[in-house]
Design a protein around this motif. Structure first.
Motif, short mmCIF file in Angstrom:
data_model
loop_
_atom_site.label_atom_id
_atom_site.label_comp_id
_atom_site.label_asym_id
_atom_site.label_seq_id
_atom_site.Cartn_x
_atom_site.Cartn_y
_atom_site.Cartn_z
N PHE A 60 0.82 -1.22 0.00
CA PHE A 60 0.00 0.00 0.00
C PHE A 60 0.85 1.26 0.00
CE2 PHE A 60 -2.30 3.40 2.23
CZ PHE A 60 -3.48 3.46 1.51
N ARG A 61 1.93 1.27 0.78
CA ARG A 61 2.75 2.48 0.91
C ARG A 61 3.46 2.84 -0.40
NH1 ARG A 61 3.45 3.64 6.47
NH2 ARG A 61 2.69 1.94 7.81
N GLU A 62 3.61 1.87 -1.29
CA GLU A 62 4.32 2.13 -2.55
C GLU A 62 3.40 2.66 -3.64
OE1 GLU A 62 6.21 -1.49 -3.67
OE2 GLU A 62 7.10 -1.83 -1.66
N LYS A 63 2.10 2.65 -3.39
CA LYS A 63 1.14 3.02 -4.43
C LYS A 63 0.99 4.53 -4.53
CE LYS A 63 -1.43 -1.29 -4.02
NZ LYS A 63 -0.97 -1.84 -5.29
N GLN A 75 -4.26 4.86 -3.51
CA GLN A 75 -4.45 4.65 -2.08
C GLN A 75 -5.87 5.05 -1.66
OE1 GLN A 75 -1.18 6.98 -0.52
NE2 GLN A 75 0.10 5.15 -0.23
N ILE A 76 -6.33 6.19 -2.17
CA ILE A 76 -7.68 6.66 -1.85
C ILE A 76 -8.72 5.66 -2.34
CG2 ILE A 76 -9.42 8.41 -2.45
CD1 ILE A 76 -7.23 10.51 -2.31
N THR A 77 -8.53 5.17 -3.56
CA THR A 77 -9.47 4.21 -4.14
C THR A 77 -9.55 2.94 -3.30
OG1 THR A 77 -9.04 5.06 -6.36
CG2 THR A 77 -10.03 2.86 -6.19
N ILE A 78 -8.41 2.44 -2.89
CA ILE A 78 -8.36 1.21 -2.09
C ILE A 78 -9.08 1.40 -0.75
CG2 ILE A 78 -6.81 -0.34 -0.82
CD1 ILE A 78 -4.77 0.14 -3.12
N LEU A 79 -8.80 2.51 -0.08
CA LEU A 79 -9.41 2.76 1.23
C LEU A 79 -10.92 2.95 1.11
CD1 LEU A 79 -6.66 5.08 2.76
CD2 LEU A 79 -7.19 2.72 3.45
N ASN A 80 -11.37 3.62 0.06
CA ASN A 80 -12.80 3.79 -0.17
C ASN A 80 -13.48 2.44 -0.39
OD1 ASN A 80 -13.24 6.55 0.14
ND2 ASN A 80 -12.60 7.01 -1.96
N GLU A 81 -12.83 1.57 -1.15
CA GLU A 81 -13.38 0.24 -1.42
C GLU A 81 -13.49 -0.58 -0.12
OE1 GLU A 81 -10.83 -1.43 -4.36
OE2 GLU A 81 -11.78 -0.35 -6.03
N GLY A 127 1.79 9.31 6.88
CA GLY A 127 2.36 10.65 7.00
C GLY A 127 1.60 11.69 6.20
N ASP A 128 0.72 11.25 5.32
CA ASP A 128 -0.13 12.17 4.57
C ASP A 128 -1.45 12.31 5.35
OD1 ASP A 128 -2.43 12.74 2.64
OD2 ASP A 128 -0.67 13.17 1.38
N THR A 129 -1.80 13.53 5.73
CA THR A 129 -2.96 13.75 6.59
C THR A 129 -4.24 13.15 5.99
OG1 THR A 129 -1.98 15.81 7.38
CG2 THR A 129 -4.33 15.52 7.76
N SER A 130 -4.44 13.34 4.68
CA SER A 130 -5.66 12.85 4.04
C SER A 130 -5.72 11.32 4.08
CB SER A 130 -5.71 13.31 2.57
OG SER A 130 -5.72 14.72 2.50
N ILE A 131 -4.61 10.66 3.77
CA ILE A 131 -4.59 9.20 3.77
C ILE A 131 -4.75 8.66 5.18
CG2 ILE A 131 -3.20 7.17 3.24
CD1 ILE A 131 -4.28 8.62 0.78
N ASP A 132 -4.04 9.27 6.14
CA ASP A 132 -4.14 8.79 7.52
C ASP A 132 -5.57 8.92 8.05
OD1 ASP A 132 -1.46 8.18 7.48
OD2 ASP A 132 -0.84 10.08 8.40
N TYR A 133 -6.25 9.99 7.65
CA TYR A 133 -7.64 10.20 8.07
C TYR A 133 -8.53 9.13 7.47
CZ TYR A 133 -12.22 12.47 8.48
OH TYR A 133 -13.54 12.75 8.76
N MET A 134 -8.31 8.81 6.20
CA MET A 134 -9.12 7.78 5.53
C MET A 134 -8.85 6.39 6.11
SD MET A 134 -9.22 9.00 1.54
CE MET A 134 -10.42 7.73 1.14
N VAL A 135 -7.64 6.14 6.58
CA VAL A 135 -7.32 4.88 7.23
C VAL A 135 -8.19 4.69 8.47
CG1 VAL A 135 -5.56 3.66 8.58
CG2 VAL A 135 -4.96 4.66 6.37
#
Length: 528
Positions: free
Chosen positions: A7-10, A15-21, A43-51
């Motif tokens: 996931f971290r390499e994408k 990453q957003i698509t995967i987390l939404n799914e 480390g990305d605020t948006s991704i961490d929030y979606m996690v």
């Protein structure tokens, strides 16, 4: 392939698509990867929030993992599990949360645990909620009060009563704290003769905000309160009678009207303030006996009380009432003049329309209307005359003055229709453009919109936002620190005026009052 593999390499969008799914599917296979991402963020605020959102969704369908995670050493994950347990009311988490609460020293974390237990709503948490009823932190204490109230804990009722009683202490009554508010709500959730009688007996609390909260609670309880309210009306003091009559009016139940009429017939409304409150309540309810009582009230001579009577009858126009009122106004005596002015000042257009066909009554009403200095009132009756039509109506239209709005602005707030009508009449007579509000929130909206006022008039007891709260907000608004504020009240206790003066009230006037009394007070505070 695991949903979060590499996931971290994408790329960001991938990453957003995967987390939404994952959030949509609640795929439990993603749980280990999501926990790892939570504990070691990208480390990305948006991704961490979606996690966090995705983990919340997956945990919602995996109760065992939530319960296990409550005691996880990673603070972020354990807090998330605590929140999920409450959000989805996971009963299996109740006992573990209780054990956590008993040993938790951190106040923020304790609050999270108690909030989740409250949302789960399992009686297993009752002992721990009771434990924290005397906690030094008011938010923790209030959270426990609320939970015990909703759970219907009979063992805590006396404690709730004590909290409300203690809030009237000389060093505490000036502020309505959250624990008092929650204690009122908790008692109202436990509907019974004991709890409701207590709330009725404390309706005239020393703090006006608490009074408003108790009033709202009783109205929400509904008709069950009526016997206790009527008992308080019969035995209480003047202030209690006024407030109980107000609540009965808000309830709008026929049983309340019957009880008020019976009390009136027993002579329990001799005080003019009480009669005013009873007439307003009967007007709101509108039973036949109530209307008869209002018709009897047409003999009142106090202008404000008479406006309450006319305002009540305006909502319930019928031939018998109109016949009586026509005969009274057509007499052309002092009472006729009072009645005609009350119809006009109250903007009782339905009553006006019904009375107008009688020449004598119609002429008296037009005379009163021609004396009005309120452009809004005159225009409203112009419209009625236009609908009536005919040569007589046209002649009367020609008699009416053409008025312009005053250049000075005044703000008046009162939940009583008749009081608002009187304020309008007085302010326009003094050359003000009146801005009217039925509660403090509506009044403060004008201030927030940038309106500037030379004087403010407010009732003390109002729904939604009371007069005391309104005064406090006005005084904290830049540019409004020195605007004269007159508080209209029925309060007999000196402590109430003292509290209002501390809040920022300039002067007081007690209702019912003569229009000239308020005119003089306005001129006094504006330095004219």
């Amino acid at each position: 392939m695991a949903p979060l593999e590499k996931f971290r390499e994408k790329e960001f969008l991938d990453q957003i698509t995967i987390l939404n799914e994952i959030s949509g599917s609640k795929n439990t296979e993603a749980l280990p990867g999501l926990i790892e991402l939570l504990k070691n963020p990208v480390g990305d605020t948006s991704i961490d929030y979606m996690v966090v959102n995705a983990l919340n969704a997956v945990l919602s369908s995996n109760e065992d993992k939530v319960v296990e995670g409550l005691s996880d050493p990673h603070e972020g994950f354990s807090i998330l599990c605590i929140r999920v347990a409450g959000e989805y009311a996971i009963r299996a988490a109740a006992e573990p949360l209780v054990e956590l609460a008993r040993s938790e020293a951190d106040l923020d974390r304790l609050m999270e645990i108690l909030t989740s237990l409250a949302r789960i709503g399992d009686s297993v948490a009752l002992p721990v909620f009771r434990t924290f009823l005397d906690h030094e932190d008011s938010f923790i204490q209030s959270s426990c009060i609320e939970a015990l109230g909703k759970l219907g804990d009979a063992e805590s009722i006396e404690k709730f009563k004590q909290i409300i009683t203690d809030s009237e202490a000389p060093d505490r009554f000036e502020v309505c704290d959250i624990t008092t508010w929650k204690a009122v709500d908790a008692l109202a959730h436990n509907v019974g003769e004991d709890t409701i009688s207590f709330l009725v007996s404390t309706l005239h609390h020393k703090n006006p905000t608490v009074r408003r909260i108790i009033t709202d609670a009783l109205v929400n309880v509904g008709s069950y309160c009526i016997p206790m309210l009527l008992a308080e009306f019969e035995t209480g003091n003047t202030d209690s009678k006024i407030l109980t009559a107000n609540v009965l009016g808000f309830l709008g139940d026929r049983g309340g009207a019957a009880g008020l009429v019976a009390a009136f017939d027993k002579g329990l409304a001799q005080d003019p303030n009480v009669r005013y409150a009873v007439y307003e309540a009967l007007g709101r309810i509108g039973t036949m006996k109530g209307i008869i009582c209002l018709v009897d009230g047409l003999s009142e001579t106090d202008e404000l009380i008479l406006m309450a009577v006319i305002g009540g009858l305006e909502k319930h126009v019928n031939p018998g009432m109109i016949s009586t009122l026509t005969a009274l106004i057509a007499k052309a005596d002092e009472q006729s003049d009072r009645l005609a002015k009350a119809v006009i000042a109250s903007k009782a257009t339905a009553v006006f329309d019904a009375l107008y066909e009688n020449q004598g009554a119609g002429d008296a009403l037009i005379d009163a209307l021609a004396e009005s200095k309120d452009p809004e009132v005159v225009e409203e009756f112009r419209a009625v005359l236009g609908e009536i039509g005919g040569s007589r109506a046209q002649e009367d239209l020609d008699r009416l003055p053409t008025l312009t709005t005053g250049t000075r602005k005044a703000l008046a707030a009162d939940d009583s229709r008749s009081m608002c009508a009187m304020h309008r009449a007085i302010l326009t007579d003094l050359g003000f453009e009146p801005f009217m509000a039925t509660n403090g929130e509506e009044a403060y909206d004008y201030v927030e919109q940038g309106e500037e006022f030379e004087v403010v008039i407010t009732d003390m007891n109002m729904p939604i936002m009371d007069g005391m709260e309104l005064v406090g907000k006005i005084r904290s608004t830049p540019g409004m620190e020195d605007v004269p504020i007159i508080m209209v009240t029925t309060e007999s206790e000196a402590s109430q005026q003292g509290l209002a003066a501390k809040t920022g009230v300039t002067a007081f006037i007690t209702k019912p009052f003569k229009p000239d009394d308020l005119k003089a007070k306005i001129l006094e505070v504006t330095g004219e």
